[in-house]
Write a protein that holds these residues in place. Structure first.
Motif, mmCIF file in Angstrom:
data_model
loop_
_atom_site.group_PDB
_atom_site.id
_atom_site.type_symbol
_atom_site.label_atom_id
_atom_site.label_comp_id
_atom_site.label_asym_id
_atom_site.label_seq_id
_atom_site.Cartn_x
_atom_site.Cartn_y
_atom_site.Cartn_z
ATOM 1 N N GLU A 7 0.816 -1.237 -0.073
ATOM 2 C CA GLU A 7 -0.130 -0.081 0.072
ATOM 3 C C GLU A 7 0.926 1.320 -0.086
ATOM 4 O OE1 GLU A 7 -3.102 2.622 0.022
ATOM 5 O OE2 GLU A 7 -3.321 0.350 0.033
ATOM 6 N N GLU A 8 1.959 1.275 0.675
ATOM 7 C CA GLU A 8 2.892 2.438 0.847
ATOM 8 C C GLU A 8 3.885 2.447 -0.621
ATOM 9 O OE1 GLU A 8 3.234 3.077 5.545
ATOM 10 O OE2 GLU A 8 4.061 1.122 4.732
ATOM 11 N N ILE A 9 4.145 1.548 -1.212
ATOM 12 C CA ILE A 9 4.668 1.574 -2.431
ATOM 13 C C ILE A 9 3.633 1.799 -3.533
ATOM 14 C CG2 ILE A 9 5.931 0.182 -4.014
ATOM 15 C CD1 ILE A 9 7.762 0.315 -1.854
ATOM 16 N N ASP A 10 2.644 1.542 -3.539
ATOM 17 C CA ASP A 10 1.685 1.520 -4.460
ATOM 18 C C ASP A 10 0.042 1.259 -4.301
ATOM 19 O OD1 ASP A 10 1.083 2.531 -7.543
ATOM 20 O OD2 ASP A 10 0.428 0.581 -7.578
ATOM 21 N N SER A 11 -0.463 2.173 -3.980
ATOM 22 C CA SER A 11 -1.764 2.012 -3.370
ATOM 23 C C SER A 11 -2.838 1.056 -4.649
ATOM 24 C CB SER A 11 -2.681 3.256 -2.924
ATOM 25 O OG SER A 11 -2.737 3.812 -4.093
ATOM 26 N N LEU A 12 -2.535 1.598 -5.937
ATOM 27 C CA LEU A 12 -3.435 0.483 -6.723
ATOM 28 C C LEU A 12 -2.986 -0.639 -6.864
ATOM 29 C CD1 LEU A 12 -3.433 3.260 -9.771
ATOM 30 C CD2 LEU A 12 -5.469 2.582 -8.407
ATOM 31 N N SER A 13 -1.756 -1.112 -7.001
ATOM 32 C CA SER A 13 -1.291 -2.465 -6.869
ATOM 33 C C SER A 13 -1.896 -3.251 -5.620
ATOM 34 C CB SER A 13 0.029 -2.687 -6.854
ATOM 35 O OG SER A 13 0.633 -2.244 -8.031
ATOM 36 N N SER A 14 -1.701 -2.397 -4.514
ATOM 37 C CA SER A 14 -2.192 -3.360 -3.179
ATOM 38 C C SER A 14 -3.950 -3.422 -3.223
ATOM 39 C CB SER A 14 -1.951 -2.235 -1.997
ATOM 40 O OG SER A 14 -2.631 -2.633 -0.751
ATOM 41 N N GLN A 15 -4.462 -2.536 -3.986
ATOM 42 C CA GLN A 15 -6.025 -2.648 -4.157
ATOM 43 C C GLN A 15 -6.333 -3.932 -5.087
ATOM 44 O OE1 GLN A 15 -8.372 -1.196 -2.126
ATOM 45 N NE2 GLN A 15 -9.678 -2.799 -3.122
ATOM 46 N N LEU A 16 -5.529 -3.954 -5.970
ATOM 47 C CA LEU A 16 -5.628 -5.114 -6.946
ATOM 48 C C LEU A 16 -5.323 -6.425 -6.259
ATOM 49 C CD1 LEU A 16 -5.857 -5.982 -9.963
ATOM 50 C CD2 LEU A 16 -3.411 -5.702 -10.135
ATOM 51 N N LEU A 17 -4.293 -6.642 -5.543
ATOM 52 C CA LEU A 17 -4.144 -7.757 -4.830
ATOM 53 C C LEU A 17 -5.081 -8.140 -3.871
ATOM 54 C CD1 LEU A 17 -2.021 -9.891 -4.396
ATOM 55 C CD2 LEU A 17 -1.007 -8.561 -2.867
ATOM 56 N N MET A 18 -5.684 -6.871 -3.135
ATOM 57 C CA MET A 18 -6.760 -7.231 -2.051
ATOM 58 C C MET A 18 -8.068 -7.803 -2.922
ATOM 59 S SD MET A 18 -5.557 -7.260 0.823
ATOM 60 C CE MET A 18 -7.066 -7.389 1.374
ATOM 61 N N PHE A 59 -8.076 -9.211 -5.660
ATOM 62 C CA PHE A 59 -7.897 -10.732 -6.116
ATOM 63 C C PHE A 59 -8.303 -11.729 -5.023
ATOM 64 C CE2 PHE A 59 -5.265 -14.391 -6.660
ATOM 65 C CZ PHE A 59 -5.899 -15.059 -7.564
ATOM 66 N N LYS A 60 -7.605 -11.169 -3.909
ATOM 67 C CA LYS A 60 -7.698 -12.097 -2.438
ATOM 68 C C LYS A 60 -9.235 -12.341 -2.080
ATOM 69 C CE LYS A 60 -6.463 -12.513 2.173
ATOM 70 N NZ LYS A 60 -7.610 -13.343 2.570
ATOM 71 N N GLU A 61 -9.947 -11.177 -2.235
ATOM 72 C CA GLU A 61 -11.414 -11.444 -1.775
ATOM 73 C C GLU A 61 -12.045 -12.348 -2.829
ATOM 74 O OE1 GLU A 61 -12.852 -7.406 -1.440
ATOM 75 O OE2 GLU A 61 -11.519 -6.793 0.330
ATOM 76 N N TRP A 62 -11.877 -12.010 -4.097
ATOM 77 C CA TRP A 62 -12.457 -13.002 -5.211
ATOM 78 C C TRP A 62 -12.214 -14.303 -4.730
ATOM 79 C CZ3 TRP A 62 -10.061 -15.976 -8.737
ATOM 80 C CH2 TRP A 62 -11.033 -16.755 -9.795
ATOM 81 N N ALA A 63 -10.891 -14.630 -4.696
ATOM 82 C CA ALA A 63 -10.490 -16.046 -4.334
ATOM 83 C C ALA A 63 -10.994 -16.748 -3.394
ATOM 84 C CB ALA A 63 -8.995 -16.177 -4.363
ATOM 85 N N ASP A 64 -11.095 -15.846 -2.247
ATOM 86 C CA ASP A 64 -11.782 -16.406 -0.726
ATOM 87 C C ASP A 64 -13.417 -16.629 -1.388
ATOM 88 O OD1 ASP A 64 -9.460 -16.309 0.529
ATOM 89 O OD2 ASP A 64 -9.996 -14.277 1.573
ATOM 90 N N SER A 65 -13.924 -15.836 -1.848
ATOM 91 C CA SER A 65 -15.420 -15.863 -2.278
ATOM 92 C C SER A 65 -15.558 -17.050 -3.258
ATOM 93 C CB SER A 65 -16.139 -14.641 -2.597
ATOM 94 O OG SER A 65 -15.718 -14.694 -4.002
ATOM 95 N N GLN A 66 -14.687 -17.503 -3.965
ATOM 96 C CA GLN A 66 -14.941 -18.403 -4.802
ATOM 97 C C GLN A 66 -14.478 -19.970 -4.342
ATOM 98 O OE1 GLN A 66 -16.340 -18.325 -8.304
ATOM 99 N NE2 GLN A 66 -16.943 -16.443 -7.222
#
Length: 94
Positions: free
Chosen positions: A70-81, A83-90
Motif C-alpha cells: 500500500e505504501e509503495i503503490d496503493s493501486l497494486s495493493s488494491q488489485l491484490l486485495m 483478487f484475494k477477496e474474489w479467491a476467498d469468495s470462490q
C-alpha cells in the motif's frame, strides 16, 4: 520523497509492475510487510545508491517500522486485495 520516487521508477523499470517487484524483491518471505533489513537488501539488489534512509522514511508513511505494498503503490495493493477477496469468495479462505 525524491528518493522514494526514484525507487518506484527503478522497481517499475526492472520488474514492470509493482506487484512483481513486491513479491520477488521486497516481500520475499510473504509476510506482507518489508522491514528495514529486507529493504536494505532490496536496495542493494536494485543497485540503488541514493538516499536509502530518506526513501525508507518517505515510504513508511505511518512510521510503523515496516512498509507495505500500500505504501509503495496503493493501486497494486488494491488489485491484490480484490483478487484475494474474489479467491476467498470462490474457493474459501485457507
Amino acid at each position: 520523497q525524491e528518493a522514494a520516487d526514484q525507487i518506484r521508477s527503478l522497481l517499475l523499470s526492472k520488474y514492470g509492475h509493482f506487484l512483481k517487484a513486491w513479491r520477488t524483491l521486497l516481500d520475499k518471505d510473504s509476510s506482507n510487510v518489508c522491514n528495514w533489513d529486507e529493504f536494505q537488501n532490496a536496495m542493494r539488489a536494485l543497485k540503488f545508491h541514493g538516499d536509502v534512509g530518506g526513501a525508507w522514511l518517505a515510504l513508511d508513511k505511518d512510521l510503523s517500522g515496516s512498509i507495505t505494498l500500500e505504501e509503495i503503490d496503493s493501486l497494486s495493493s488494491q488489485l491484490l486485495m480484490n483478487f484475494k477477496e474474489w479467491a476467498d469468495s470462490q474457493f474459501g479462505s485457507v
